[in-house]
Design a protein around this motif. Structure first.
Motif, PDB file in Angstrom:
ATOM      1  N   TRP A   1     -10.443   3.591  14.596  1.00 56.19           N
ATOM      2  CA  TRP A   1     -10.463   4.156  13.252  1.00 56.19           C
ATOM      3  C   TRP A   1     -10.298   5.664  13.293  1.00 56.19           C
TER       4      TRP A   1
ATOM      5  N   VAL B   1       0.826  -1.218   0.000  1.00 55.55           N
ATOM      6  CA  VAL B   1       0.000   0.000   0.000  1.00 55.55           C
ATOM      7  C   VAL B   1       0.857   1.265   0.000  1.00 55.55           C
TER       8      VAL B   1
ATOM      9  N   GLN C   1      -6.597   6.717  14.222  1.00 60.61           N
ATOM     10  CA  GLN C   1      -5.451   5.936  13.744  1.00 60.61           C
ATOM     11  C   GLN C   1      -4.183   6.770  13.566  1.00 60.61           C
TER      12      GLN C   1
ATOM     13  N   ALA D   1      -6.775  -6.380   1.830  1.00 58.58           N
ATOM     14  CA  ALA D   1      -7.600  -5.701   2.827  1.00 58.58           C
ATOM     15  C   ALA D   1      -8.883  -6.479   3.067  1.00 58.58           C
TER      16      ALA D   1
ATOM     17  N   MET E   1      -8.108  -9.617   5.208  1.00 57.30           N
ATOM     18  CA  MET E   1      -7.840  -9.312   6.611  1.00 57.30           C
ATOM     19  C   MET E   1      -9.116  -8.884   7.341  1.00 57.30           C
ATOM     20  N   PHE E   2      -9.986  -8.182   6.608  1.00 60.74           N
ATOM     21  CA  PHE E   2     -11.178  -7.656   7.256  1.00 60.74           C
ATOM     22  C   PHE E   2     -12.311  -8.669   7.283  1.00 60.74           C
TER      23      PHE E   2
ATOM     24  N   GLY F   1      -7.241   4.992   1.776  1.00 61.81           N
ATOM     25  CA  GLY F   1      -7.627   5.222   3.170  1.00 61.81           C
ATOM     26  C   GLY F   1      -8.474   4.089   3.721  1.00 61.81           C
ATOM     27  N   ILE F   2      -9.437   3.634   2.902  1.00 63.01           N
ATOM     28  CA  ILE F   2     -10.320   2.556   3.366  1.00 63.01           C
ATOM     29  C   ILE F   2      -9.525   1.258   3.503  1.00 63.01           C
ATOM     30  N   VAL F   3      -8.662   0.995   2.533  1.00 60.94           N
ATOM     31  CA  VAL F   3      -7.828  -0.215   2.599  1.00 60.94           C
ATOM     32  C   VAL F   3      -7.024  -0.213   3.887  1.00 60.94           C
ATOM     33  N   ARG F   4      -6.483   0.951   4.243  1.00 58.79           N
ATOM     34  CA  ARG F   4      -5.660   1.032   5.449  1.00 58.79           C
ATOM     35  C   ARG F   4      -6.496   0.759   6.700  1.00 58.79           C
ATOM     36  N   VAL F   5      -7.688   1.342   6.751  1.00 59.67           N
ATOM     37  CA  VAL F   5      -8.557   1.123   7.906  1.00 59.67           C
ATOM     38  C   VAL F   5      -8.922  -0.360   8.025  1.00 59.67           C
ATOM     39  N   MET F   6      -9.228  -0.998   6.880  1.00 60.06           N
ATOM     40  CA  MET F   6      -9.587  -2.417   6.918  1.00 60.06           C
ATOM     41  C   MET F   6      -8.396  -3.255   7.388  1.00 60.06           C
ATOM     42  N   LEU F   7      -7.213  -2.876   6.946  1.00 59.00           N
ATOM     43  CA  LEU F   7      -6.040  -3.683   7.294  1.00 59.00           C
ATOM     44  C   LEU F   7      -5.673  -3.581   8.768  1.00 59.00           C
ATOM     45  N   ILE F   8      -5.948  -2.439   9.412  1.00 63.13           N
ATOM     46  CA  ILE F   8      -5.532  -2.342  10.819  1.00 63.13           C
ATOM     47  C   ILE F   8      -6.633  -2.784  11.783  1.00 63.13           C
TER      48      ILE F   8
END
Lengths: 288, 275
Positions: B259, A91, B262, B21, B24-25, A99-106
């Protein structure tokens, strides 16, 4: 200078509190470990020297538990650092929806360990209705009873799922601070993508890898909840780590003496690991 | 040649990032979906993706175990433990960062080493001490323990933020006759506010998800959400939908919280060591 001395005293409350938090229970643990102390038989007392230690160390569960502890920490570290690094590199460029990908990944990092473990145990690893069984059934394969056949592996999967986001988050931040000029210069000099990754990016990430390894080791040495709500340490001792073994001595068999001896041994082992870690990592944390 | 490879590679990487993603989600998504199913739908093979959602499970969970009182315990202990630890840590980190001496580094490493002490090694004594003090199954005992287990990390993080403040600014305040208290409150804290917030956020998340002490020291009165979820660990007929509902309820506050924060969290997590 008076002000300086007074200011220096300001660290006393923290130090004293931490010292008490560490020393009082620790000395009680050491004391308990040398006496006969079973909560079911309060009338049996007295000093018994090292027999609690002997009992704990010769327990057939001790060696597997010690090995499982190390295996668990080691495997989770390898998986999370590798995956976290791969995801961070993936990424590390602009793209739609980053941004959404990052939120989903963490997100998995915020899930509490008991939820994490029960979620995987039931909805994914259940041998009849779990998603893994359904998928492998659809592919014509025999379903696997994950928690019975690969108990430690299953727990490693759960913990790695939760902690890969942690590694990812830190590596991602670190990558964003990497100087672009250097990379461009290397490119002009004809360096390939792999060469740039190995000679420039990896060294740049050194410090964050150290942080990830240190924090994760601290947390994974005493994994408890994931085992408690899934396998209960079994089958046999296949997924028992030291923390869980001591817990079962203390609260399931009520033998506080043996549990305390186990506690002292766990503390000694953790300190051996800590000395290595601080050698390895402490320096890079202190450097400005 | 090379340019064409590039053009192709970018969409590929983007696709891979999206796929990763999603994978993982997915467990979280699946948990939320299952919480909206009936128990029978929850175990149907093949799994249902389209179904008529129901909120019954959430009602059942609240009726069965009073979710709200556990949630209140989680909030009180997570925020309380964090507040106590921060109040202890601010003066300590100030002393180390601004008036640090020969032993500062050793004290910091010693503090971190208390984190290496496996909790289970002191479970017996802490349990007995709490029992003697009449603190078993109270929020007070969790607040104290949460403060203690997070204090080392908090001191370390605040230390790394305070160290960034130029000494000259603090000295100027001192020359103007500010007391240590005023120097901290009016000069140091406003300059490091962001760092303190991210430290607190991390600590709140760690407290919220703490399981070992909550499970072992609390029962119905002071039980936190981690303990509530653990009580769903023994299978009882069909319970996946209810389990998903209680899990969703327990994680939602902290996931949403995470979220929103972050950016601050990243700074916190890295001990200020990675920029």
């Amino acid at each position: 200078m008076m002000g300086g001395r007074f200011a220096n005293m300001l660290q006393a409350p923290s130090i004293v509190m931490l010292f008490l938090w560490m020393v009082v229970p620790l000395s009680m643990t050491i004391y308990f470990s040398t006496i006969r102390f079973n909560l079911l038989y309060p009338e049996r007392t007295g000093f018994i020297g090292a027999s609690n230690y002997e009992f704990f160390l010769t327990d057939p569960a001790f060696l597997p538990a010690a090995l499982n502890t190390l295996l668990l920490v080691g495997s989770v570290l390898v998986v999370t650092v590798t995956l976290g690094l791969a995801l961070a590199l993936l990424v590390n460029h602009r793209f739609p929806g980053r941004g959404i990908v990052r939120v989903m990944l963490i997100s998995p990092f915020f899930i509490m360990p008991t939820v994490n473990a029960l979620l995987w145990k039931n909805m994914f690893m259940n041998p009849v209705y779990g998603l893994f069984a359904v998928v492998s059934g659809a592919a014509g394969l025999e379903p696997v009873d994950w928690l019975a056949d690969f108990p430690l592996g299953s727990i490693i999967v759960m913990i790695s799922w939760q902690w890969t986001p942690f590694a990812f988050l830190i590596f991602m931040t670190s990558l964003q601070s990497q100087g672009q000029e250097q990379l461009e210069a290397a490119e002009i000099d004809g360096a390939s993508g792999w060469q740039k990754a190995i000679y420039l990016t990896l060294p740049h990430l050194g410090r964050s890898i150290a942080v990830v390894i240190m924090i994760q080791t601290i947390f994974h040495l005493s994994v408890f909840a994931e085992i408690f709500v899934t396998t209960g340490g079994g089958p046999g001792f296949d997924s028992t780590n030291l923390a869980f073994l001591i817990f079962s001595q203390a609260l399931l068999q009520f033998d506080a003496g043996v549990a305390s001896a186990g506690g002292v041994i766990a503390i000694i082992l953790a300190n051996i690991v800590a000395i290595f870690l601080i050698r390895l990592v402490g320096k890079s944390l202190m450097v400005r | 040649m090379r340019a064409r490879g590039r053009n192709l590679r970018l969409p590929l990487r983007t696709g891979a990032a999206w796929a990763a993603a999603f994978v993982m989600f997915f467990p979280i998504l699946w948990m939320m979906l299952t919480s909206l199913k009936t128990e029978l739908q929850a175990i149907s093979v093949p799994p249902l993706v389209l179904f008529e959602p129901t909120l019954d499970n959430f009602v059942l969970v609240q009726e069965r175990s009073d979710y709200l009182s556990y949630a209140v315990n989680s909030v009180v202990t997570a925020f309380g433990g964090t507040a106590v630890a921060i109040l202890l840590a601010i003066p300590a980190a100030y002393a180390m960062a601004v008036h640090g001496g020969r032993f500062t580094k050793d004290i910091l490493l010693w503090m971190l080493s208390t984190k290496m002490l496996p909790a289970v090694g002191v479970l017996m004594p802490v349990y007995l001490l709490a029992q003697m003090a009449g603190l078993l199954d109270t929020r007070t005992v969790l607040v104290i323990i949460f403060a203690m287990i997070n204090l080392p990390i908090i001191v370390w993080m605040l230390f790394s933020y305070f160290r960034e403040v130029p000494l000259a600014i603090l000295e100027a305040a001192r020359i103007d006759g500010a007391s240590v208290f005023r120097e901290i409150v009016y000069v140091l804290l406003p300059l490091t506010w962001g760092g303190i917030v991210s430290t607190a956020l991390l600590s709140i998340i760690l407290c919220w998800n703490e399981a070992f002490w909550s499970i072992n020291l609390t029962a119905s009165d002071a039980g936190t959400l981690t303990a509530l979820v653990a009580s769903y660990s023994s299978p009882e007929g069909l319970f996946w939908a209810k389990l998903s509902a209680v899990s969703t309820l327990s994680c939602a506050p902290i996931v949403v919280f995470g979220w929103f924060c972050q950016k601050q969290l990243v700074q916190g997590l890295t001990f200020g060591a990675v920029k």
